[in-house]
Design a protein around this motif. Structure first.
Motif, PDB file in Angstrom:
ATOM      1  N   PHE A 190     -22.781 -32.089  62.055  1.00 56.94           N
ATOM      2  CA  PHE A 190     -22.825 -30.751  62.624  1.00 56.94           C
ATOM      3  C   PHE A 190     -21.444 -30.105  62.601  1.00 56.94           C
ATOM      4  N   LEU A 191     -20.432 -30.874  63.022  1.00 53.62           N
ATOM      5  CA  LEU A 191     -19.082 -30.309  63.081  1.00 53.62           C
ATOM      6  C   LEU A 191     -18.541 -30.036  61.681  1.00 53.62           C
TER       7      LEU A 191
ATOM      8  N   SER B 193     -19.912 -26.828  60.609  1.00 45.29           N
ATOM      9  CA  SER B 193     -19.835 -25.711  61.559  1.00 45.29           C
ATOM     10  C   SER B 193     -19.142 -24.498  60.937  1.00 45.29           C
ATOM     11  N   ARG B 194     -18.338 -24.730  59.903  1.00 42.64           N
ATOM     12  CA  ARG B 194     -17.724 -23.647  59.136  1.00 42.64           C
ATOM     13  C   ARG B 194     -18.811 -22.699  58.602  1.00 42.64           C
TER      14      ARG B 194
ATOM     15  N   VAL C  57     -23.348 -35.519  65.234  1.00 37.70           N
ATOM     16  CA  VAL C  57     -22.230 -34.690  65.698  1.00 37.70           C
ATOM     17  C   VAL C  57     -21.244 -34.471  64.548  1.00 37.70           C
TER      18      VAL C  57
END
Lengths: 299, 279
Positions: free
Chosen positions: B261-262, B265-266, B258
């Motif tokens: 991924f975060l 995420s940009r 997570v």
């Protein structure tokens, strides 16, 4: 090496770039595909795993004669449509809200809303299965807490409720992807268009349908195409939330049913024919509907 | 209604919507945390408290020292890393060729890749399974690695190709005039510019392998060989679910992905949309 013509060097470079990927895809995707075609025409099962022989189209006939096939096909269509509609609806809605100028801390909201996509899918499915537990699951506890249900819902043991539970889980999983795609699309819409609409006194509703929706369409269509195909074939969520089709194989979509036929009942030839049918349905659908919608927008 | 009230109302509505969906997005995660902290005699509880009564880390201790959890973690990491390298190497080169070289059959190649996305999982898995049985290669990582690489590849190639399309050809012409070979042009000029797409490709390949259950459940058969998804599923056994162990394991395996991924995420937003629009 040094005497190679420009043309030959060009070709070798192309082979070098394309070769490995092509070989891998051919070996692991194309070869099994043709193997599967043969299997689907054969009598292979657990008793005939090496000595199977071709028996023609019998397996296909047997697939179509199975009454369950049509029922599950209908369920799969409902499953796909409901999921994609909610994914796109929620995703675009959240993207538009998040894109409003007055919203503060945008990156933080965005990160929180992407979490369902970031979590591993199988963990999401297994966790929601726990949350749908009749007695101890959080969903029923919350429903009772807010007075929405006196006794709780039998999520995992009644056919309709179990199917609904699988759909809810998958809607939760899928909206962030559409939101992210829509956010990207919104960024490319020039602000002047909205200013012009403001000058004309257009309402927010009117602005959405006249400016936002048409300009988002080319960005969303490829994502929707891909989303439809992925949802139609999404075995993970169905299989894990319903624990391989409980109750009583009532929660299957096509791909989970054929997985069960292949690996729990070892009807290899039959499952291969079934897989071919699923593939042909998707392929035809894609050719007829989506390509037509796409052709004038994207390419 | 005057414009000022209107503005306030729409702000309240917008924040209300965001808060509702933030709650919905976070709730299952909070459930995993709560259950993982429950002591073993209170696993089945009807409490809605976030921090359970008598919270303890016993489940984590048991998970790390009494189950093959670390072994599964190692298996999953190894498979995923190999798949990521394969995916990035093959998709970045093939995507470049399709973007820049106008060879015959190029369009058919791209469409062929798209068609592979329509194959139901069983269509490839069943023949592979029978082949692996006949070759006595069942229960090996290699089988998983090959299947994952190949299934992730079509999407990755599309993705890379779409991104290369947005890089001006003039850059390559300039590099060629400066005396770069085709390989140097690709490797030193274009590839660095495609970094955002490479990140997406790597992430996608990694997640494909890290999160895969259906194939691994058939190919890997010894508990020692399991990847994380098959292992965690085992806690939800036939007789009784070990919720504490499951939740602790799920949390430990989710947090790194997570965060990864975060953090990326940009790139996700630019990479995905460019890839799809220019497809």
């Amino acid at each position: 090496m040094f005497n190679l013509s420009e043309k030959a060097r060009y070709n070798w470079f192309l082979v070098f770039l394309m070769g490995p990927a092509t070989v891998l895809v051919l070996a692991v995707v194309a070869y099994p595909f043709f193997y599967n075609v043969f299997l689907s025409l054969s009598n292979a099962n657990i008793y005939h795993i090496k000595d199977w022989r071709l028996i023609g189209l019998q397996q296909y006939l047997s697939v179509f004669r199975e009454p369950l096939f049509w029922e599950i096909l209908l369920k799969t269509v409902i499953w796909t449509a409901v999921n994609v509609i909610f994914h796109v609806g929620i995703g675009v809605f959240l993207a538009v809200v998040l894109n409003q100028k007055f919203i503060k801390l945008k990156p933080i909201w965005r990160v929180i809303l992407i979490i369902p996509w970031a979590l591993p899918q199988y963990i999401v499915a297994l966790t929601w299965r726990g949350m749908f537990n009749y007695e101890y699951g959080a969903i029923n506890l919350l429903l009772k807490y807010f007075g929405l249900s006196q006794t709780g819902v039998t999520w995992l043991t009644s056919p309709f409720e179990a199917f609904l539970a699988v759909i809810i889980t998958n809607i939760w999983l899928g909206f962030p992807f559409m939101m992210v795609v829509a956010l990207g699309g919104l960024q490319s819409i020039p602000a002047e268009l909205y200013e012009a609409a403001d000058v004309d006194g257009a309402s927010a509703w009117r602005k959405f349908w006249a400016v936002t929706a048409p300009l988002l369409k080319p960005v969303m269509l490829p994502a929707i195409t891909l989303g439809t195909v992925w949802t139609f074939n999404n075995i993970n969520v169905v299989w894990l939330v319903s624990n391989s089709g409980e109750p009583n194989d009532q929660t299957h979509i096509l791909v989970s049913y054929v997985y069960k036929a292949a690996f729990n009942m070892y009807r290899f030839g039959w499952a291969a024919a079934f897989s071919m049918v699923i593939f042909m349905i998707l392929f035809t659908f894609n050719r007829l509907v989506l390509r037509k919608a796409q052709s004038n927008e994207v390419y | 209604m005057n414009p000022h009230t209107r503005r306030i109302l729409s702000m309240i509505a917008a924040y209300g919507v965001l808060m509702l969906f933030a709650f919905i997005a976070l709730y299952p995660l909070s459930q995993i945390i709560t259950i993982s902290l429950r002591p073993s005699d209170k696993l089945l509880s009807t409490s809605l408290a976030f921090i359970p009564e008598g919270a303890s880390l016993k489940n984590y201790e048991k998970l790390l020292f009494e189950t093959p959890y670390l072994r599964w973690l190692f298996n999953s990491l190894m498979v995923s890393v190999v798949v990521t390298f394969t995916g990035v190497a093959l998709a970045s080169t093939a995507g470049y060729a399709i973007s820049r070289f106008k060879f015959r059959g190029r369009k058919a190649y791209m469409e062929g890749l798209l068609v592979t996305q329509m194959f139901p999982a069983t269509m490839l898995l069943l023949p592979m399974y029978i082949m692996l049985i006949n070759l006595k290669l069942i229960n090996s990582y290699l089988g998983c690695i090959i299947i994952y690489s190949a299934t992730a590849l079509p999407f990755c190639i599309w993705q890379m190709k779409g991104y290369y399309d947005t890089i001006p050809v003039a850059l390559e012409e300039a590099a060629r005039i400066d005396g770069c070979t085709p390989w140097q042009t690709f490797y030193q000029v274009i590839l660095p510019l495609a970094a955002p797409a490479l990140v997406i490709t790597a992430l996608f390949s990694f997640m494909t392998a890290w999160n895969e259950y259906i194939v691994a459940a058939q190919v890997l058969q010894d508990v020692e060989m399991f990847t994380m998804p098959v292992g965690l599923k085992m806690f939800q056994g036939q007789m009784q679910t070990q919720w504490g162990l499951y939740a602790a394991g799920a949390l430990l395996v989710s947090v790194p992905v997570v965060v990864l991924f975060l953090a990326l995420s940009r790139y996700l937003i630019s990479g995905l949309t460019l890839g799809s629009v220019k497809g």
